[in-house]
Design a protein around this motif. Structure first.
Motif, PDB file in Angstrom:
ATOM      1  N   ALA A  93       0.601  -1.474   0.252  1.00 15.72           N
ATOM      2  CA  ALA A  93       0.233  -0.062   0.387  1.00 15.72           C
ATOM      3  C   ALA A  93       0.625   1.136   0.193  1.00 15.72           C
ATOM      4  O   ALA A  93      -0.030   2.034  -0.032  1.00 15.72           O
ATOM      5  N   LEU A  94       2.536   1.277   0.348  1.00 11.11           N
ATOM      6  CA  LEU A  94       3.117   2.236  -0.320  1.00 11.11           C
ATOM      7  C   LEU A  94       2.671   3.122  -1.412  1.00 11.11           C
ATOM      8  O   LEU A  94       3.041   2.973  -2.479  1.00 11.11           O
ATOM      9  N   TYR A  95       2.035   4.112  -0.833  1.00  8.85           N
ATOM     10  CA  TYR A  95       2.262   5.444  -2.049  1.00  8.85           C
ATOM     11  C   TYR A  95       2.800   5.719  -2.930  1.00  8.85           C
ATOM     12  O   TYR A  95       2.849   7.128  -1.807  1.00  8.85           O
ATOM     13  N   ILE A  96       3.582   5.782  -3.444  1.00  4.17           N
ATOM     14  CA  ILE A  96       5.024   6.672  -4.327  1.00  4.17           C
ATOM     15  C   ILE A  96       4.546   6.869  -5.478  1.00  4.17           C
ATOM     16  O   ILE A  96       3.296   5.922  -6.657  1.00  4.17           O
ATOM     17  N   LEU A  97       4.740   7.975  -5.969  1.00  5.18           N
ATOM     18  CA  LEU A  97       4.780   9.026  -7.695  1.00  5.18           C
ATOM     19  C   LEU A  97       5.394   7.693  -8.342  1.00  5.18           C
ATOM     20  O   LEU A  97       4.434   6.782  -9.826  1.00  5.18           O
ATOM     21  N   LEU A 100      10.944   4.377  -8.249  1.00  8.27           N
ATOM     22  CA  LEU A 100      12.329   5.491  -7.552  1.00  8.27           C
ATOM     23  C   LEU A 100      12.547   6.132  -6.208  1.00  8.27           C
ATOM     24  O   LEU A 100      13.227   6.594  -5.697  1.00  8.27           O
ATOM     25  N   GLU A 101      11.009   6.469  -5.690  1.00 11.80           N
ATOM     26  CA  GLU A 101      11.307   7.194  -4.722  1.00 11.80           C
ATOM     27  C   GLU A 101      10.654   6.663  -3.393  1.00 11.80           C
ATOM     28  O   GLU A 101      11.596   7.022  -2.112  1.00 11.80           O
ATOM     29  N   ALA A 102      10.786   5.008  -3.651  1.00 13.36           N
ATOM     30  CA  ALA A 102      11.155   4.294  -2.540  1.00 13.36           C
ATOM     31  C   ALA A 102      11.804   4.041  -2.165  1.00 13.36           C
ATOM     32  O   ALA A 102      13.447   3.486  -1.039  1.00 13.36           O
ATOM     33  N   PHE A 103      13.274   3.821  -3.081  1.00 12.05           N
ATOM     34  CA  PHE A 103      14.415   3.860  -3.493  1.00 12.05           C
ATOM     35  C   PHE A 103      14.983   4.659  -2.628  1.00 12.05           C
ATOM     36  O   PHE A 103      16.261   5.188  -1.935  1.00 12.05           O
ATOM     37  N   GLN A 104      14.924   6.374  -3.372  1.00  8.97           N
ATOM     38  CA  GLN A 104      15.694   7.768  -2.113  1.00  8.97           C
ATOM     39  C   GLN A 104      15.612   7.271  -0.896  1.00  8.97           C
ATOM     40  O   GLN A 104      16.135   8.065  -0.261  1.00  8.97           O
ATOM     41  N   CYS A 127      13.466  -4.391   0.238  1.00  9.74           N
ATOM     42  CA  CYS A 127      12.259  -3.869  -0.130  1.00  9.74           C
ATOM     43  C   CYS A 127      12.282  -3.264  -1.244  1.00  9.74           C
ATOM     44  O   CYS A 127      10.831  -3.120  -1.451  1.00  9.74           O
ATOM     45  N   ILE A 128      13.051  -3.275  -2.085  1.00  7.78           N
ATOM     46  CA  ILE A 128      12.243  -2.143  -3.273  1.00  7.78           C
ATOM     47  C   ILE A 128      12.537  -2.997  -4.428  1.00  7.78           C
ATOM     48  O   ILE A 128      12.707  -3.661  -4.492  1.00  7.78           O
ATOM     49  N   ARG A 129      11.575  -3.022  -4.904  1.00  6.02           N
ATOM     50  CA  ARG A 129      11.183  -3.244  -6.240  1.00  6.02           C
ATOM     51  C   ARG A 129      11.866  -2.987  -6.974  1.00  6.02           C
ATOM     52  O   ARG A 129      11.118  -2.423  -8.554  1.00  6.02           O
ATOM     53  N   PHE A 130      12.698  -3.133  -7.831  1.00  7.50           N
ATOM     54  CA  PHE A 130      13.482  -2.599  -8.921  1.00  7.50           C
ATOM     55  C   PHE A 130      12.308  -3.182 -10.424  1.00  7.50           C
ATOM     56  O   PHE A 130      13.055  -2.500 -11.266  1.00  7.50           O
ATOM     57  N   PRO A 131      12.147  -4.784 -10.451  1.00 10.95           N
ATOM     58  CA  PRO A 131      11.536  -4.085 -11.602  1.00 10.95           C
ATOM     59  C   PRO A 131      10.219  -3.729 -11.544  1.00 10.95           C
ATOM     60  O   PRO A 131       9.761  -3.679 -13.096  1.00 10.95           O
ATOM     61  N   LEU A 132       9.726  -2.643 -10.782  1.00  9.80           N
ATOM     62  CA  LEU A 132       8.654  -2.135 -11.224  1.00  9.80           C
ATOM     63  C   LEU A 132       9.352  -0.343 -11.436  1.00  9.80           C
ATOM     64  O   LEU A 132       8.313   0.436 -11.937  1.00  9.80           O
TER      65      LEU A 132
END
Length: 517
Positions: A93-97, A100-104, A127-132
């Motif tokens: 449910a993490l709402y990010i644009l 990349l915002e999760a990685f940052q 935890c970062i979903r690089f394939p997305l």
């Protein structure tokens, strides 16, 4: 009433819990629930967990997930325990644009004490979903020094990309970011092409947005579920107002003839699933806005069976179930937009029967003359106007094509600040939305469907404007391409969100072009 900063409120709430002063505690908890901001939400979350306040804990967690891009820029974010950071970054449910915002956020947390936190890096970066991510975003990831090749974290990214499943169903096989807002967007009516693509067909459909998904790269999805049908047949170019989670539908047209404008009014309660017919308007109206202000519903101008533009205004009193005429508009209008902001009713743009669209903005006063305000930077009709964060946002619609004759799509967008009485230009729309549905959900402006006057094609696309980034993002599609529809925000019963027992549902998918900067 409580006065003081957040530290004072935490002390007051702690004392109220210790001494069982329920009145003060209730005031503090109400403030915590409804006045959350990015700077205070993590402290509220810690407080709720320390005292076992589960409702408040859920509220604070949801706020962090919905506003992660802002929360990660606060000093408190840097003090998060690693397990809490991992929980947020791992959440569907993490709402990010974009991913990349999760990685940052992860890098910002690691960089504050890289030597002391490097042993957590793999746990956090997993935890970062690089394939997305899109190719452009992955290039930005590789520019980070700890992600350079060769290296342990570079290999972690490559291994996650290697697990990308082949084929068109790969989005369904990967854990997407999935958003289930507390409220839903409901779309009603409109008109669309018939199945044979040869004729147009008014719509009787009622749909709600079940969830939003962010998938691989820039692929977005919206899952729509059927809510029901409009009573007494289809309608389009109608008006919709929500009051106390009840949807009111006014007027519109049921077909394309000159005498097909309607004056009927219905209200819909989503929790009871019932429609109730109310008193008819005194005028047949289509292509008009309606609003609720100070206990009354107002229907403002529009087109009728006998006139292309009306200046008449009428108001509906729910207690008496009766309509009465009010002060007319300063000029006959149709295709204009209206909304209420801070107790004032604003009307923008529209057509007055001449070829050109208008740039005007004014405050309408039911018992007196209107107050002219600063004109919009661009003329427009058939546009959307919504109130958001104390300002008025306008987008979409038509403009007059100078030097060429005829109308053209209006892609320019702008925002009005009442305190300054000034308009400021925003990023333009990436695609036309003429007579589209519009709504504000979780601090963002949505434009849904409509058509392009340049191509005479309906659109099924949904564009979302994020004020913090000044960007329009394509978040998916409607169940099908609709024009002349209306949208609103409602709570619906949780049973409608359950997978089983629903008659129909539709997932609309779109491969999104690059985000408009």
């Amino acid at each position: 009433m409580l006065v003081g900063g957040w530290d004072y409120l935490f002390d007051a709430a702690q004392a109220a819990l210790q001494y069982q002063v329920s009145g003060i505690l209730e005031l503090c908890l109400d403030h915590f629930h409804h006045k959350l901001n990015p700077e205070a939400c993590l402290d509220v979350l810690s407080f709720a967990r320390a005292y076992g306040l589960h409702d408040l804990e859920n509220t604070a967690e949801n706020f962090v997930l919905r506003n992660f891009a802002h929360v990660m820029c606060t000093p408190k974010f840097l003090d998060l325990p690693v397990n809490e950071l991992v929980d947020f970054l791992s959440s569907d449910a993490l709402y990010i644009l974009n991913e990349l915002e999760a990685f940052q956020g992860a890098i910002r947390w690691l960089d504050v004490d890289r030597a002391g936190r490097m042993h957590y890096a793999e746990k956090v970066l997993c935890c970062i979903r690089f394939p997305l991510m899109s190719t452009r975003e992955l290039k930005q990831v590789r520019a980070e020094d700890m992600m350079a090749s060769p290296g342990r974290f570079y290999n972690l990214m490559v291994e996650s990309l290697a697990r990308l499943p082949p084929g068109p169903s790969k989005m369904e096989q990967l854990p997407c970011r999935v958003r289930y807002p507390e409220k839903v967007i409901v779309i009603s009516g409109g008109d669309t092409l018939a199945v044979n693509m040869a004729t147009r067909r008014p719509s009787q459909d009622l749909w709600f947005s079940h969830r939003f998904l962010s998938g691989i790269g820039l692929v977005k999805q919206v899952e729509w579920r059927r809510l029901g049908e409009l009573p007494e047949g289809p309608r389009f170019r109608h008006a919709v107002v929500v009051k106390d989670n009840v949807m009111y539908i006014f007027g519109g047209k049921h077909y394309y003839g000159i005498r097909d404008t309607i004056c009927s009014v219905f209200k819909y309660d989503p929790f009871c699933g019932t429609w109730e017919r109310l008193a008819d308007m005194t005028n047949y109206r289509s292509y008009f806005p309606a609003v609720f202000l100070d206990g009354f519903f107002y229907a403002l101008g529009g087109s009728s069976n006998d006139a292309y533009c009306l200046d008449s205004v009428e108001c509906y009193e729910p207690q008496s179930n009766a309509w009465r005429l009010c002060t007319p508009l300063p000029t006959p209008l149709c295709g204009h937009a209206a909304c209420v902001l801070d107790g004032s009713l604003y009307i923008s743009g529209g057509s007055d029967g001449t070829c050109r669209c208008r740039t005007t903005l004014f405050q309408y006063h039911p018992g007196g003359p209107p107050t002219p305000l600063a004109a919009m930077r661009e003329e427009r009709a058939g546009h959307a106007m919504e109130a958001l964060d104390g300002r008025l946002y306008v987008a979409g619609g038509l403009r007059w094509r100078d030097g060429h004759g005829g109308y053209a799509d209006q892609l320019a967008c702008e925002v009005y600040s009442p305190g300054l009485d000034v308009w400021v230009a925003l990023s333009p729309l990436p695609q036309a939305h003429v007579i589209a549905g519009s709504a504000v959900l979780q601090g963002e402006l949505y434009l849904l469907g409509g058509y392009s006057h340049n191509t005479y094609r309906d659109t099924h696309l949904i564009h979302c404007y994020n004020p913090s980034h000044d960007r329009w993002v394509n978040v998916g599609t409607l169940p099908q391409a609709y024009a002349d529809l209306r949208a609103c925000i409602l709570d619906v019963p949780s049973s409608l969100h359950m997978t089983l027992g629903l008659p129909t549902f539709q997932i609309s998918t779109v491969a999104v072009p690059l985000i408009t900067a």
